[in-house]
Design an enzyme around this catalytic site. Sequence first.
Site, short mmCIF file in Angstrom:
data_model
loop_
_atom_site.label_atom_id
_atom_site.label_comp_id
_atom_site.label_asym_id
_atom_site.label_seq_id
_atom_site.Cartn_x
_atom_site.Cartn_y
_atom_site.Cartn_z
N ASP A 164 0.84 -1.19 0.00
CA ASP A 164 0.00 0.00 0.00
C ASP A 164 0.88 1.25 0.00
OD1 ASP A 164 -1.74 2.17 0.87
OD2 ASP A 164 -3.19 0.60 1.39
N LYS A 168 -1.30 9.75 0.48
CA LYS A 168 -1.46 11.04 1.14
C LYS A 168 -0.28 11.26 2.09
CE LYS A 168 -6.50 11.08 0.94
NZ LYS A 168 -7.78 11.14 1.70
N GLU A 238 -1.04 -4.59 -14.30
CA GLU A 238 0.20 -3.88 -14.57
C GLU A 238 0.29 -3.53 -16.05
OE1 GLU A 238 5.02 -4.61 -13.96
OE2 GLU A 238 3.56 -5.89 -12.93
#
EC number: 2.1.1.33
Length: 257
Positions: A164, A168, A238
Amino acid sequence: MQPIEQPGTGPDDITPESQDTNTAESAESGAETGHPRRIRSFVRRAGRTSTGQQRAINELGPRFQLPYTTEPLDWDAAFGRAGAKRIFEIGFGMGETTAHIAQLRPDDDFLGVEVHEPGVGALLKLIGEREIGNIRIVSHDAVEVLAQMIPEGTLDGIHVFFPDPWHKKRHNKRRLIQSPFVARLAAHLKPGGYLHCATDWEEYAHQMLEVLSSEPTLENTADGFAPRPDYRPVTKFEKRGLRLGHGVWDVVFRKRG
């Protein structure tokens, strides 16, 4: 602190906006409350286990799933052979990449750690369909599995594919690939063992390169980012991202020794 509930995808379902379950809550970074966090290798995410995945868990889980314990893993007993190279994977998503690599490298043993039940079921389903014998699964926090079940200096390789990105800025401290955790990973590698990370989030890729470069026990196998190793397949997501102009970056370091 409780695990953060957030959806995500694995290395077989990746976009820059939506990644797999891997994350970190670093004790060195600290939480918003000012209290230190422990490293955690996952976020909880919603997802329904399909009938086929549940059947695979029921039928193949007893053979290919290992219980989490606080005792060192007996690899030879778990895999039914001795002398194979030992590869540890953190967060395998829906398992397509893991299954592909295990088939390509039948002389190596792969221990995949994933908490997402649909992903576990999906990989077990692939194991059954393709008759793959060199994968075992532990459904638990990979940080604890590493600390309790894997002695230091025993791994030939570690895979961390598309963790992950926590894109932010205020969430960057939750990323898995940070210096304290990389030091832990390096400690569990044999001399000459490798750590292979991959991401499709460019800023995170540069962080990975910087963090691994700063670990004194590791050395880069390339000048900067590595060419994609032949064993890591290009997933359909991908490929889609590459068509849209999104990059993918591989970082491969080896343990000095």
